[in-house]
Write an enzyme that holds these catalytic residues in place. Structure first.
Site, PDB file in Angstrom:
ATOM      1  N   LYS A  26       0.836  -1.213   0.000  1.00 37.66           N
ATOM      2  CA  LYS A  26       0.000   0.000   0.000  1.00 37.66           C
ATOM      3  C   LYS A  26       0.872   1.265   0.000  1.00 37.66           C
ATOM      4  O   LYS A  26       0.690   2.163  -0.822  1.00 37.66           O
ATOM      5  CB  LYS A  26      -0.924   0.024   1.232  1.00 37.66           C
ATOM      6  CG  LYS A  26      -1.809  -1.203   1.358  1.00 37.66           C
ATOM      7  CD  LYS A  26      -2.693  -1.141   2.586  1.00 37.66           C
ATOM      8  CE  LYS A  26      -1.983  -1.194   3.913  1.00 37.66           C
ATOM      9  NZ  LYS A  26      -1.323  -2.483   4.236  1.00 37.66           N
ATOM     10  N   ARG A 101      -9.665   1.282   8.794  1.00 33.44           N
ATOM     11  CA  ARG A 101      -9.264  -0.088   9.050  1.00 33.44           C
ATOM     12  C   ARG A 101     -10.323  -0.858   9.815  1.00 33.44           C
ATOM     13  O   ARG A 101     -10.131  -2.029  10.123  1.00 33.44           O
ATOM     14  CB  ARG A 101      -8.015  -0.057   9.906  1.00 33.44           C
ATOM     15  CG  ARG A 101      -6.933  -0.960   9.392  1.00 33.44           C
ATOM     16  CD  ARG A 101      -5.684  -0.260   9.719  1.00 33.44           C
ATOM     17  NE  ARG A 101      -4.545  -1.064   9.848  1.00 33.44           N
ATOM     18  CZ  ARG A 101      -3.365  -0.627   9.379  1.00 33.44           C
ATOM     19  NH1 ARG A 101      -3.268   0.488   8.731  1.00 33.44           N
ATOM     20  NH2 ARG A 101      -2.311  -1.345   9.577  1.00 33.44           N
ATOM     21  N   ARG A 141      11.958  -5.579   5.147  1.00 36.64           N
ATOM     22  CA  ARG A 141      11.741  -4.122   5.100  1.00 36.64           C
ATOM     23  C   ARG A 141      12.710  -3.396   6.041  1.00 36.64           C
ATOM     24  O   ARG A 141      12.953  -3.830   7.155  1.00 36.64           O
ATOM     25  CB  ARG A 141      10.302  -3.797   5.518  1.00 36.64           C
ATOM     26  CG  ARG A 141      10.108  -2.294   5.694  1.00 36.64           C
ATOM     27  CD  ARG A 141       8.693  -1.851   5.655  1.00 36.64           C
ATOM     28  NE  ARG A 141       7.848  -2.505   6.632  1.00 36.64           N
ATOM     29  CZ  ARG A 141       6.530  -2.379   6.644  1.00 36.64           C
ATOM     30  NH1 ARG A 141       5.920  -1.639   5.738  1.00 36.64           N
ATOM     31  NH2 ARG A 141       5.809  -3.004   7.543  1.00 36.64           N
ATOM     32  N   ARG A 174      11.433  -2.176  11.322  1.00 32.51           N
ATOM     33  CA  ARG A 174      10.325  -1.615  12.093  1.00 32.51           C
ATOM     34  C   ARG A 174      10.057  -2.554  13.261  1.00 32.51           C
ATOM     35  O   ARG A 174      10.090  -3.767  13.090  1.00 32.51           O
ATOM     36  CB  ARG A 174       9.083  -1.524  11.187  1.00 32.51           C
ATOM     37  CG  ARG A 174       8.519  -0.121  11.119  1.00 32.51           C
ATOM     38  CD  ARG A 174       7.500   0.006  10.043  1.00 32.51           C
ATOM     39  NE  ARG A 174       6.231  -0.633  10.383  1.00 32.51           N
ATOM     40  CZ  ARG A 174       5.132  -0.524   9.642  1.00 32.51           C
ATOM     41  NH1 ARG A 174       5.158   0.195   8.539  1.00 32.51           N
ATOM     42  NH2 ARG A 174       4.026  -1.118   9.991  1.00 32.51           N
ATOM     43  N   ARG A 185      -0.560  -8.950  13.664  1.00 40.48           N
ATOM     44  CA  ARG A 185      -1.119  -7.945  12.739  1.00 40.48           C
ATOM     45  C   ARG A 185      -1.991  -8.616  11.681  1.00 40.48           C
ATOM     46  O   ARG A 185      -3.022  -8.076  11.278  1.00 40.48           O
ATOM     47  CB  ARG A 185       0.003  -7.154  12.064  1.00 40.48           C
ATOM     48  CG  ARG A 185       0.638  -6.140  13.003  1.00 40.48           C
ATOM     49  CD  ARG A 185       2.002  -5.700  12.536  1.00 40.48           C
ATOM     50  NE  ARG A 185       1.983  -4.969  11.295  1.00 40.48           N
ATOM     51  CZ  ARG A 185       3.031  -4.848  10.479  1.00 40.48           C
ATOM     52  NH1 ARG A 185       4.173  -5.424  10.767  1.00 40.48           N
ATOM     53  NH2 ARG A 185       2.928  -4.143   9.384  1.00 40.48           N
TER      54      ARG A 185
HETATM   55  P1  AP5 Z   1       4.832  -1.549   2.040  1.00 41.23           P
HETATM   56  O1  AP5 Z   1       4.503  -0.824   0.806  1.00 41.23           O
HETATM   57  O2  AP5 Z   1       5.435  -0.779   3.172  1.00 41.23           O
HETATM   58  O3  AP5 Z   1       3.548  -2.360   2.536  1.00 41.23           O
HETATM   59  P2  AP5 Z   1       2.226  -1.833   3.225  1.00 41.23           P
HETATM   60  O4  AP5 Z   1       1.076  -2.514   2.585  1.00 41.23           O
HETATM   61  O5  AP5 Z   1       2.210  -0.340   3.284  1.00 41.23           O
HETATM   62  O6  AP5 Z   1       2.415  -2.509   4.647  1.00 41.23           O
HETATM   63  P3  AP5 Z   1       2.573  -1.920   6.099  1.00 41.23           P
HETATM   64  O7  AP5 Z   1       3.213  -3.037   6.909  1.00 41.23           O
HETATM   65  O8  AP5 Z   1       3.262  -0.599   6.162  1.00 41.23           O
HETATM   66  O9  AP5 Z   1       1.091  -1.737   6.470  1.00 41.23           O
HETATM   67  P4  AP5 Z   1       0.431  -1.921   7.775  1.00 41.23           P
HETATM   68  O10 AP5 Z   1      -0.912  -1.710   7.268  1.00 41.23           O
HETATM   69  O11 AP5 Z   1       0.588  -3.121   8.589  1.00 41.23           O
HETATM   70  O12 AP5 Z   1       1.200  -0.844   8.697  1.00 41.23           O
HETATM   71  P5  AP5 Z   1       0.861   0.653   9.054  1.00 41.23           P
HETATM   72  O13 AP5 Z   1       2.121   1.402   9.066  1.00 41.23           O
HETATM   73  O14 AP5 Z   1      -0.268   1.159   8.225  1.00 41.23           O
HETATM   74  O15 AP5 Z   1       5.802  -2.773   1.663  1.00 41.23           O
HETATM   75  C1  AP5 Z   1       6.353  -3.623   2.652  1.00 41.23           C
HETATM   76  C2  AP5 Z   1       7.788  -4.048   2.215  1.00 41.23           C
HETATM   77  O16 AP5 Z   1       7.708  -4.811   1.002  1.00 41.23           O
HETATM   78  C3  AP5 Z   1       8.717  -2.862   1.890  1.00 41.23           C
HETATM   79  O17 AP5 Z   1      10.018  -3.219   2.295  1.00 41.23           O
HETATM   80  C4  AP5 Z   1       8.658  -2.737   0.352  1.00 41.23           C
HETATM   81  O18 AP5 Z   1       9.870  -2.217  -0.179  1.00 41.23           O
HETATM   82  C5  AP5 Z   1       8.404  -4.171  -0.082  1.00 41.23           C
HETATM   83  N1  AP5 Z   1       7.509  -4.251  -1.237  1.00 41.23           N
HETATM   84  C6  AP5 Z   1       6.384  -3.502  -1.452  1.00 41.23           C
HETATM   85  N2  AP5 Z   1       5.764  -3.868  -2.596  1.00 41.23           N
HETATM   86  C7  AP5 Z   1       6.519  -4.889  -3.108  1.00 41.23           C
HETATM   87  C8  AP5 Z   1       6.403  -5.714  -4.283  1.00 41.23           C
HETATM   88  N3  AP5 Z   1       5.398  -5.542  -5.155  1.00 41.23           N
HETATM   89  N4  AP5 Z   1       7.332  -6.663  -4.487  1.00 41.23           N
HETATM   90  C9  AP5 Z   1       8.357  -6.827  -3.623  1.00 41.23           C
HETATM   91  N5  AP5 Z   1       8.537  -6.082  -2.500  1.00 41.23           N
HETATM   92  C10 AP5 Z   1       7.626  -5.129  -2.238  1.00 41.23           C
HETATM   93  O19 AP5 Z   1       0.282   0.509  10.533  1.00 41.23           O
HETATM   94  C11 AP5 Z   1       1.122   0.205  11.633  1.00 41.23           C
HETATM   95  C12 AP5 Z   1       0.306   0.200  12.908  1.00 41.23           C
HETATM   96  O20 AP5 Z   1      -0.283   1.496  13.140  1.00 41.23           O
HETATM   97  C13 AP5 Z   1      -0.883  -0.769  12.950  1.00 41.23           C
HETATM   98  O21 AP5 Z   1      -0.505  -2.077  13.278  1.00 41.23           O
HETATM   99  C14 AP5 Z   1      -1.769  -0.103  14.010  1.00 41.23           C
HETATM  100  O22 AP5 Z   1      -1.291  -0.346  15.300  1.00 41.23           O
HETATM  101  C15 AP5 Z   1      -1.585   1.377  13.716  1.00 41.23           C
HETATM  102  N6  AP5 Z   1      -2.593   1.875  12.751  1.00 41.23           N
HETATM  103  C16 AP5 Z   1      -2.354   2.376  11.505  1.00 41.23           C
HETATM  104  N7  AP5 Z   1      -3.512   2.729  10.911  1.00 41.23           N
HETATM  105  C17 AP5 Z   1      -4.499   2.450  11.775  1.00 41.23           C
HETATM  106  C18 AP5 Z   1      -5.905   2.569  11.720  1.00 41.23           C
HETATM  107  N8  AP5 Z   1      -6.535   3.053  10.653  1.00 41.23           N
HETATM  108  N9  AP5 Z   1      -6.620   2.171  12.808  1.00 41.23           N
HETATM  109  C19 AP5 Z   1      -6.015   1.699  13.916  1.00 41.23           C
HETATM  110  N10 AP5 Z   1      -4.680   1.546  14.025  1.00 41.23           N
HETATM  111  C20 AP5 Z   1      -3.921   1.914  12.963  1.00 41.23           C
END
Ligand code: AP5
Length: 232
Positions: A26, A101, A141, A174, A185
């Site tokens: 994402k 979410r 990552r 991270r 997660r």
């Molecule tokens: P990346 O693009 O970073 O993946 P992502 O889908 O953004 O995954 P995240 O782990 O960041 O999402 P998340 O939803 O768990 O975490 P968030 O920060 O939102 O890619 C991941 C890796 O793969 C990178 O190294 C990238 O280079 C690589 N990659 C990407 N695409 C690729 C491809 N096509 N091929 C190969 N490699 C690839 O949330 C963290 C925490 O915050 C949550 O757990 C929660 O506690 C809190 N939080 C955030 N939002 C909310 C909400 N709305 N409500 C409640 N709590 C929340």
């Protein structure tokens, strides 16, 4: 990668939500759209991590949930995101990455957009990916401690190992990318976020893009979708 080509034309007011499990790409895809089209990307996780880095009370409150892989309470994250949206124009294009979410967050967003006269969400993109790929992606990552830029040891390595291309900051894992927290997660995603697929399917807004392709191919698939919807 798409590189930093000049910002191209984009359909007026394209408003997208990126759904999908942790590691589905994402954030990576939102940042490619930002580079190419200048689309504002609001990533809820990044906003929370910034608040923590600044030492804001809200960041400290969120940290206990984030480090364990649980969701931050709906009221906290919704208020934070709506405050950010308030600073944007009513027709401004944006991508919401990681918000909403839960169904409560999705309903609060819809109500707020309608009440404030903002253009509503156009499309919700679900990046569909297997758990095996997710684990490999998150394990590799690396995040810059200085500016928050994201890399991958194999798929998106920095030019100098261990250091950020952008600001030279040190790269680290991270804290919620440890195997046991990833499992938590994923469980949270299935229980609390996956039901949103039906919520948006029922609104006729849900579209699916494969999330297990290479970064460029995933981006091409996303662009193809946006073109077919006359959004770019
Ligand atoms: P990346 O693009 O970073 O993946 P992502 O889908 O953004 O995954 P995240 O782990 O960041 O999402 P998340 O939803 O768990 O975490 P968030 O920060 O939102 O890619 C991941 C890796 O793969 C990178 O190294 C990238 O280079 C690589 N990659 C990407 N695409 C690729 C491809 N096509 N091929 C190969 N490699 C690839 O949330 C963290 C925490 O915050 C949550 O757990 C929660 O506690 C809190 N939080 C955030 N939002 C909310 C909400 N709305 N409500 C409640 N709590 C929340």
């Amino acid at each position: 990668m798409a590189g930093s080509a000049a910002v191209a034309e984009i359909g007026t007011g394209m408003r997208l939500i990126f759904l999908g499990p942790p590691g589905a790409g994402k954030g990576t895809q939102a940042s490619l759209l930002l580079q190419r089209y200048g689309t504002v990307a609001l990533a809820s996780g990044d906003i929370l991590r910034e608040a923590l880095r600044r030492g804001d009370p809200i960041g400290r409150q969120a940290h206990q949930y984030m480090e364990s892989g649980a969701l931050v309470p709906d009221e906290v994250i919704t208020e934070l995101l709506l405050q950010r949206l308030e600073t944007l124009g009513k027709e401004q294009s944006f991508v919401l990455d990681g918000f909403p979410r839960t169904e409560a967050q999705a309903r609060a967003l819809d109500v707020w957009l309608a009440r404030t006269g903002h253009k509503l969400i156009d499309r919700v993109v679900d990046f569909d990916i297997s758990e095996e790929k997710i684990i490999r992606r998150l394990a590799g990552r690396r995040i810059c401690g200085g500016c928050g830029a994201s890399y991958h040891t194999e798929n998106l390595p920095p030019r100098r190992e261990g250091f950020c291309n952008r600001c030279g900051g040190e790269l680290r894992m991270r804290e919620d990318d440890r195997p046991e927290t990833i499992r938590k997660r994923l469980a949270v995603y299935h229980k609390q976020t996956e039901p949103l697929l039906n919520f948006y399917r029922n609104q006729g807004k849900l579209r699916v893009v494969p999330g297990d392709l290479e970064i460029e191919s995933q981006y091409e698939a996303l662009l193809q979708l946006l073109k077919s919807e006359q959004m770019v």
